[in-house]
Design a protein around this motif. Sequence first.
Motif, PDB file in Angstrom:
ATOM      1  N   ARG A 140     -33.351  49.644 -87.300  1.00  0.00           N
ATOM      2  CA  ARG A 140     -32.065  49.284 -86.710  1.00  0.00           C
ATOM      3  C   ARG A 140     -31.624  50.310 -85.669  1.00  0.00           C
ATOM      4  O   ARG A 140     -30.587  50.146 -85.036  1.00  0.00           O
ATOM      5  N   LYS A 141     -32.421  51.385 -85.516  1.00  0.00           N
ATOM      6  CA  LYS A 141     -32.167  52.366 -84.464  1.00  0.00           C
ATOM      7  C   LYS A 141     -33.402  52.438 -83.576  1.00  0.00           C
ATOM      8  O   LYS A 141     -34.483  52.825 -84.044  1.00  0.00           O
ATOM      9  N   LEU A 142     -33.254  52.063 -82.304  1.00  0.00           N
ATOM     10  CA  LEU A 142     -34.395  51.883 -81.420  1.00  0.00           C
ATOM     11  C   LEU A 142     -34.220  52.688 -80.143  1.00  0.00           C
ATOM     12  O   LEU A 142     -33.098  52.834 -79.627  1.00  0.00           O
ATOM     13  N   LEU A 143     -35.335  53.181 -79.624  1.00  0.00           N
ATOM     14  CA  LEU A 143     -35.363  53.835 -78.325  1.00  0.00           C
ATOM     15  C   LEU A 143     -36.434  53.147 -77.489  1.00  0.00           C
ATOM     16  O   LEU A 143     -37.613  53.159 -77.848  1.00  0.00           O
ATOM     17  N   ALA A 166     -27.719  40.708 -82.960  1.00  0.00           N
ATOM     18  CA  ALA A 166     -28.312  41.586 -83.959  1.00  0.00           C
ATOM     19  C   ALA A 166     -27.598  42.939 -83.964  1.00  0.00           C
ATOM     20  O   ALA A 166     -27.306  43.496 -82.906  1.00  0.00           O
ATOM     21  N   ASP A 167     -27.359  43.447 -85.140  1.00  0.00           N
ATOM     22  CA  ASP A 167     -26.659  44.728 -85.291  1.00  0.00           C
ATOM     23  C   ASP A 167     -27.662  45.865 -85.141  1.00  0.00           C
ATOM     24  O   ASP A 167     -28.055  46.509 -86.109  1.00  0.00           O
ATOM     25  N   LEU A 168     -28.077  46.101 -83.887  1.00  0.00           N
ATOM     26  CA  LEU A 168     -29.095  47.100 -83.590  1.00  0.00           C
ATOM     27  C   LEU A 168     -28.513  48.169 -82.676  1.00  0.00           C
ATOM     28  O   LEU A 168     -27.757  47.864 -81.743  1.00  0.00           O
ATOM     29  N   ASP A 169     -28.889  49.395 -82.934  1.00  0.00           N
ATOM     30  CA  ASP A 169     -28.506  50.535 -82.101  1.00  0.00           C
ATOM     31  C   ASP A 169     -29.664  50.796 -81.143  1.00  0.00           C
ATOM     32  O   ASP A 169     -30.712  51.309 -81.543  1.00  0.00           O
ATOM     33  N   ILE A 170     -29.490  50.406 -79.868  1.00  0.00           N
ATOM     34  CA  ILE A 170     -30.575  50.476 -78.882  1.00  0.00           C
ATOM     35  C   ILE A 170     -30.188  51.414 -77.744  1.00  0.00           C
ATOM     36  O   ILE A 170     -29.118  51.264 -77.143  1.00  0.00           O
ATOM     37  N   PRO A 196     -22.020  46.251 -77.977  1.00  0.00           N
ATOM     38  CA  PRO A 196     -21.379  47.547 -78.240  1.00  0.00           C
ATOM     39  C   PRO A 196     -22.351  48.669 -78.573  1.00  0.00           C
ATOM     40  O   PRO A 196     -22.049  49.842 -78.330  1.00  0.00           O
ATOM     41  N   ARG A 197     -23.536  48.348 -79.103  1.00  0.00           N
ATOM     42  CA  ARG A 197     -24.463  49.385 -79.541  1.00  0.00           C
ATOM     43  C   ARG A 197     -25.699  49.490 -78.642  1.00  0.00           C
ATOM     44  O   ARG A 197     -26.708  50.041 -79.038  1.00  0.00           O
ATOM     45  N   LEU A 198     -25.576  48.954 -77.433  1.00  0.00           N
ATOM     46  CA  LEU A 198     -26.632  49.117 -76.436  1.00  0.00           C
ATOM     47  C   LEU A 198     -26.182  50.142 -75.411  1.00  0.00           C
ATOM     48  O   LEU A 198     -25.078  50.055 -74.867  1.00  0.00           O
ATOM     49  N   ARG A 235     -35.163  57.593 -84.291  1.00  0.00           N
ATOM     50  CA  ARG A 235     -35.323  56.233 -83.785  1.00  0.00           C
ATOM     51  C   ARG A 235     -36.780  55.761 -83.821  1.00  0.00           C
ATOM     52  O   ARG A 235     -37.703  56.569 -83.860  1.00  0.00           O
ATOM     53  N   GLU A 236     -36.944  54.457 -83.803  1.00  0.00           N
ATOM     54  CA  GLU A 236     -38.249  53.837 -83.594  1.00  0.00           C
ATOM     55  C   GLU A 236     -38.435  53.722 -82.095  1.00  0.00           C
ATOM     56  O   GLU A 236     -37.557  53.196 -81.393  1.00  0.00           O
ATOM     57  N   VAL A 237     -39.553  54.224 -81.566  1.00  0.00           N
ATOM     58  CA  VAL A 237     -39.740  54.277 -80.123  1.00  0.00           C
ATOM     59  C   VAL A 237     -40.750  53.222 -79.675  1.00  0.00           C
ATOM     60  O   VAL A 237     -41.847  53.117 -80.237  1.00  0.00           O
TER      61      VAL A 237
END
Length: 376
Positions: A140-143, A166-170, A196-198, A235-237
Motif C-alpha cells: 500500500r506504499k509504492l515508489l 484504491a487507498d494507496l500511498d504513491i 490525496p495520497r499521490l 516502499r515497494e519500488v
Amino acid sequence: MSQFENIASLRADQRFVDADHWAAFGAQWSSGDSKRIECLSVVDETHDVKTFTFHCPDHHALAYEPGQFLTVSPVIDGQRVSRCYTLSSTPTRPFTFSITVKRVPGGAVSNWLHDNLRAGCALAASGPAGIFTPLAGPSRKLLYLSAGSGVTPLMAMTRAAADLHADLDIVFVHSARTPKDIIFRNELARLERAMPRLRTLFFCEGVGDEPAWSGPLGRLSLAELTHQIPDFREREVFTCGPKGYMDATKTLLAEGGFDLARYHQESFDITAEPALAPAQQLAIPGQTQDTFTVHLARSGKTFTMRADQTVLAAAKQAGAVVPSSCSQGVCGTCKSAVLEGTVQMQHNGGIRPREIDKGLRLLCCSRPTSDLVIDL
C-alpha cells in the motif's frame, strides 16, 4: 461464492493486486495468439511521443494487468516486424486500450507508427504479456521511478489506482531531459489533485524552453531521494526506463540501504528497438556435443548450430524468417512447437506452464541439447 462475488468482497487496494480482478474485465489473449486491432485515435504527448488508442473490431473487451504490454506487428516494406509496447491505458476501461510510443532514431517500428498509423488503420497484435505489474509486489506504499517512455507501465498502474479509488500511498518520480519532454505531465498533475495520497516529482536535466521551471534539475541522486522521499526504504519500488537508468537506480537504492527484495523493474529495455537476436554464449552443464542439426518442418530449411547459441539467433543467421520481438523470453512472439528433440529454456515469463506441457518453447531463450525439428 462466485469469482465476481469474491472480487466484490475485496477492498479497492486489494483488487489492485488481484489477478482475478483484472481477468474479469474481458478476454485474455494468449501471448502467442495474433489478433487484429483497429486504431481509433492518435494523440501527440510530446514532440516525439504519441499515444495510439485501439479497440478490437469485434468489440470484445481486453483483460490485462496494469503494466503489461502488447506486441504489435505492422507490415513494413512487405515484412512483418514485431515490437513490444507497454499498455499505457488502464484495464478498468477495457473496451479501448493504448500504447504510448517514443520515436527512436533509426527505429523501424516506432518511426513507422509515428509516420503511418492513423485512425481507421488496423494492425496485428499479440498479448498481453509481462510480469511487471502490481501483483509483483503487493503493497500500500509504492515508489514509482521512471525515465523517458518508461513512464508508460507506471502510468497504467496510476490510472488504474485512480479508477479503483484504491487507498494507496504513491510517490511517482519521473526523469526527463527537459520539462517539455515530460510525458503525461498535465494528466499526472490532474491525478495528483484528485488523489490525496499521490505525489508526483519530476527531475529534468535542463530547463529547455521553460526558464521558469522550478522543479529539481539534474539526475536523481541518493541525496535527493533521501531529501524528497525520506521513507523510501519502506516502499515497494517499481522502476522502468532505459537500461542504464534502471541499472543506476538499482545501484542507488542499494547504496541507500533499500531492501532489493522489494525492488521490481521492467525485464526488458522498454525504450529499445531490439536488433536480430545475438548468438549469446552460455555453457550448458553436462553438455558435451558442440553442434546440432535443426530442421524447420514447414519451410524445409535445415541448418547446423552451436550448442551455445539460442535457436532464434541461429535460425536468423541461417536466413529463416522467425517472428520475434524482445529476444529476452518475455513477449512470447517467438513461441514455437519443438516437434522432435530437446532444448534448455530459460525464459522471463513469456510462456505459460500449460504451453510448455504442449511442447511449445521460446526460441529466443532456448539452446539445443539434441538435434531438433521445429514447427516453422
